[in-house]
Design an enzyme around this catalytic site. Sequence first.
Site, short mmCIF file in Angstrom:
data_model
loop_
_atom_site.label_atom_id
_atom_site.label_comp_id
_atom_site.label_asym_id
_atom_site.label_seq_id
_atom_site.Cartn_x
_atom_site.Cartn_y
_atom_site.Cartn_z
N LYS A 181 0.80 -1.19 0.00
CA LYS A 181 0.00 0.00 0.00
C LYS A 181 0.85 1.25 0.00
CE LYS A 181 -1.86 -2.19 3.52
NZ LYS A 181 -2.51 -2.61 4.75
N ASP A 241 7.61 2.44 -3.04
CA ASP A 241 7.82 3.55 -2.11
C ASP A 241 9.28 3.71 -1.71
OD1 ASP A 241 7.82 1.22 -0.60
OD2 ASP A 241 6.28 1.87 0.81
N ASP A 264 15.06 -0.60 0.36
CA ASP A 264 15.83 -0.69 1.60
C ASP A 264 16.87 -1.79 1.44
OD1 ASP A 264 16.24 -0.04 4.37
OD2 ASP A 264 14.94 -1.68 4.96
N LYS A 312 17.37 3.88 0.22
CA LYS A 312 18.29 3.83 1.36
C LYS A 312 19.48 2.99 0.95
CE LYS A 312 15.15 3.72 5.34
NZ LYS A 312 14.63 2.83 6.41
N PHE A 357 14.44 5.54 9.88
CA PHE A 357 13.11 5.02 9.60
C PHE A 357 12.15 6.17 9.37
CE2 PHE A 357 9.03 2.98 10.15
CZ PHE A 357 9.22 1.83 9.40
N ASP A 390 4.51 3.70 6.19
CA ASP A 390 3.87 3.46 7.49
C ASP A 390 4.82 2.94 8.54
OD1 ASP A 390 4.17 0.82 6.20
OD2 ASP A 390 2.99 0.10 7.90
N ARG A 435 0.45 6.83 7.11
CA ARG A 435 0.47 6.84 5.65
C ARG A 435 -0.12 8.12 5.07
NH1 ARG A 435 1.91 1.64 3.91
NH2 ARG A 435 1.01 -0.10 5.03
P1 IMP Z 1 13.31 -4.10 1.37
O1 IMP Z 1 12.77 -5.40 0.91
O2 IMP Z 1 14.19 -4.27 2.59
O3 IMP Z 1 13.97 -3.29 0.31
O4 IMP Z 1 12.07 -3.32 1.98
C1 IMP Z 1 11.23 -2.54 1.26
C2 IMP Z 1 9.97 -2.32 2.06
O5 IMP Z 1 10.25 -2.13 3.44
C3 IMP Z 1 9.27 -1.07 1.62
O6 IMP Z 1 8.36 -1.32 0.60
C4 IMP Z 1 8.61 -0.58 2.89
O7 IMP Z 1 7.33 -1.14 3.04
C5 IMP Z 1 9.49 -1.09 4.00
N1 IMP Z 1 10.40 -0.05 4.53
C6 IMP Z 1 11.74 0.01 4.42
N2 IMP Z 1 12.25 1.10 5.02
C7 IMP Z 1 11.19 1.77 5.52
C8 IMP Z 1 11.07 3.01 6.24
O8 IMP Z 1 12.02 3.75 6.55
N3 IMP Z 1 9.79 3.37 6.56
C9 IMP Z 1 8.69 2.62 6.26
N4 IMP Z 1 8.77 1.46 5.58
C10 IMP Z 1 10.01 1.03 5.21
MG MG Z 2 5.46 -1.03 4.55
#
Ligand code: IMP
Ligand code: MG
Length: 184
Positions: A45, A102, A105, A133, A154, A161, A167
């Site tokens: 979302k 969005d 990470d 990030k 974060f 969220d 959100r």
């Molecule tokens: P990844 O798989 O570790 O790249 O994570 C990506 C997902 O983690 C994103 O789509 C977000 O839902 C969540 N996420 C990562 N960092 C943050 C943050 O700083 N705030 C909120 N959600 C985050």
């Molecule tokens: Mg999320």
Amino acid sequence: MYSMYDDLEYIMIDKKRIEEKVAEIAARLDEDYRDKNPILVCILKGCAPFFTDLIRAMKIPLQIDFMAISSYGAGASTSGQVKMNKDLDKSIENRHVIIVEDIMDSGYTLSYLKRMLSSRNPASLRICALLDKVARREVDISPDYKCFDIDNEFVVGYGLDYAEKYRNLPEIGVLKREIYDKAE
Ligand code: IMP
Ligand code: MG
């Protein structure tokens, strides 16, 4: 009266900077996808506010579709586990696809998605992320288009969220550590 802003350490990116950057990325996509009738895929979302702003800033014909996945659970650190909750409605075979996300990470979510969607034989597949990030990356992947690089903090707001909250904040802000420390 309680305000969600009370839970923020500070506002990292305000509405004006978001709007300007979204317009800039939309113009690049217009240029790169002219005559390609791309499908923009919204990853629900968290991406919803960015996605709706981005597509309305674009001027070329395009289509949209939605996919819901989760990698985090309720917490603030990555699990590396990705689960699909809703698949696309339409086939993407021979289509130019742009995954709109969005935040990138660890990169696990997008590398999973990229692998899964590539196997459906799109004509091309690229990633457009609101936030990146870079320092947190654990897999070798990066967005083809991105709005902002951010430090390892974060953030919430503009779709992002913490435990499904914040959100609807129009800005992107750093969440106070005490908010997620007390929950974990
Ligand atoms: P990844 O798989 O570790 O790249 O994570 C990506 C997902 O983690 C994103 O789509 C977000 O839902 C969540 N996420 C990562 N960092 C943050 C943050 O700083 N705030 C909120 N959600 C985050
Ligand atoms: Mg999320």
